[in-house]
Design an enzyme around this catalytic site. Structure first.
Site, mmCIF file in Angstrom:
data_model
loop_
_atom_site.group_PDB
_atom_site.id
_atom_site.type_symbol
_atom_site.label_atom_id
_atom_site.label_comp_id
_atom_site.label_asym_id
_atom_site.label_seq_id
_atom_site.Cartn_x
_atom_site.Cartn_y
_atom_site.Cartn_z
ATOM 1 N N ALA A 66 -38.209 -51.075 -76.254
ATOM 2 C CA ALA A 66 -39.558 -50.568 -76.496
ATOM 3 C C ALA A 66 -40.166 -51.407 -77.612
ATOM 4 O O ALA A 66 -39.442 -51.998 -78.420
ATOM 5 C CB ALA A 66 -39.481 -49.104 -76.917
ATOM 6 N N GLY A 112 -34.812 -49.869 -74.676
ATOM 7 C CA GLY A 112 -35.610 -49.527 -73.493
ATOM 8 C C GLY A 112 -35.451 -50.535 -72.360
ATOM 9 O O GLY A 112 -35.685 -50.195 -71.196
ATOM 10 N N GLU A 115 -32.384 -49.488 -70.645
ATOM 11 C CA GLU A 115 -32.729 -48.211 -69.992
ATOM 12 C C GLU A 115 -33.558 -48.457 -68.729
ATOM 13 O O GLU A 115 -33.394 -47.766 -67.723
ATOM 14 C CB GLU A 115 -33.469 -47.312 -70.990
#
Ligand code: CAA
Length: 259
Positions: A66, A112, A115
């Site tokens: 992220a 992220g 992920e």
């Protein structure tokens, strides 16, 4: 549709989506996630697209997580919203899309980024890829599903070690623990992903959509029931009739890819 942070190329029923913020190692900012969400919605209803490949631009990074700069001054409410909205609009959407999404992990897949790769239906990686969940070094935990998807893929003990130490693992190690299905050289990565996608695209997309639903239900109590119901429903489809007729007539099936 034009995107600022996505490059989309659709050919032979396969969309290659390149996440394109190389100056930030393709970190997931709000705009990129929004564009990805819009792309997924469009892909879901586009019969021309049967398989999606997600990769990162450049040779260094799939996605470095992220965007840390974007959330650096968030409070608790904003942090929770980032996680909830991201999961709903992108990560869960990928997992529940009716079309297979393959992650072609071409470098760093961190936070992220890992992920995102884990929300895809499976992953192949280039031999320079490095994978990890470094959130605890920032005083956070994974927020885009990492604490839930990683243990399902590699077991709770290995997931705990990766999350607690924040250490990156090599592509080879990721292969050994089942986090990625294959490791190839970076030069071969997209070609290998395309070969797998082509194979998938030649099969019944109606059946594959059901396979995704039932695989996703494998962790729930209703998985077996869903398999039984879906198996029965597929007998009513044009693809079933064509697939069986092709087998009996000793020819290759020509699926309509419609229910
Ligand atoms: N967010 C924002 N910018 C990032 C970024 C990220 N996650 N990762 C890299 N960048 C930026 C860097 O700030 C740098 O930009 P500037 O030149 O403007 O400073 C540029 O990308 C290149 O990065 P580096 O100079 O750091 O490259 P490097 O080769 O030295 O290191 C790296 C590569 C090890 C991947 C390092 O960039 C890094 O550690 N990145 C952060 C990884 C991380 O912690 N990810 C988790 C994010 S939190 C998260 O994802 C939460 C969640 O679960 C929802």
């Amino acid at each position: 549709m034009d995107y600022n942070h996505l490059l989309v190329k659709t050919e032979n029923n396969i969309s290659v989506v390149t996440l394109n913020r190389p100056e930030a190692l393709n970190a997931l900012n709000k705009e990129l996630l929004n564009e990805l969400s819009l792309f997924l919605e469009a892909a879901e209803s586009n019969p021309e697209i049967r398989v999606i490949i997600l990769t990162g631009s450049g040779e260094k990074s799939f996605v470095a997580g992220a965007d840390i700069k974007e959330f650096s001054d968030f409070d608790g409410r904003e942090g929770e919203l980032l996680s909830r909205e991201g999961q709903k609009r992108v990560f869960d959407k990928i997992e529940n899309l009716s079309k297979p999404v393959i992650a072609a992990v071409n470098g760093f897949a961190l936070g992220g980024g890992l992920e995102l790769a884990m929300s895809c239906h499976f992953r192949i990686a280039s031999d320079n890829a490095r994978l990890g969940l470094p959130e605890v070094t920032l005083g956070l935990i994974p927020g885009y599903g990492g604490t839930q998807r990683l243990p399902k893929l590699v077991g709770k003990g290995r997931a705990a070690q990766m999350i607690f130490t924040a250490e990156m693992i090599s592509a080879q190690r990721a292969y050994e623990i089942g986090l990625v299905n294959e490791v190839v050289s970076q030069a071969e990565l997209l070609e290998r992903a395309q070969t797998i996608a082509t194979k998938i695209a030649s099969n019944s997309s109606t059946a594959i959509a059901k396979a995704i639903q039932t695989l996703n239900a494998s962790d729930s109590d209703s998985g077996f029931d869903l398999e039984i119901k879906s198996f029965g429903e597929l007998f009513e489809t044009a693809d079933f009739k064509e697939g069986v007729a092709a087998f009996l007539e000793k020819r290759k099936a020509d699926f309509s890819h419609r229910n």
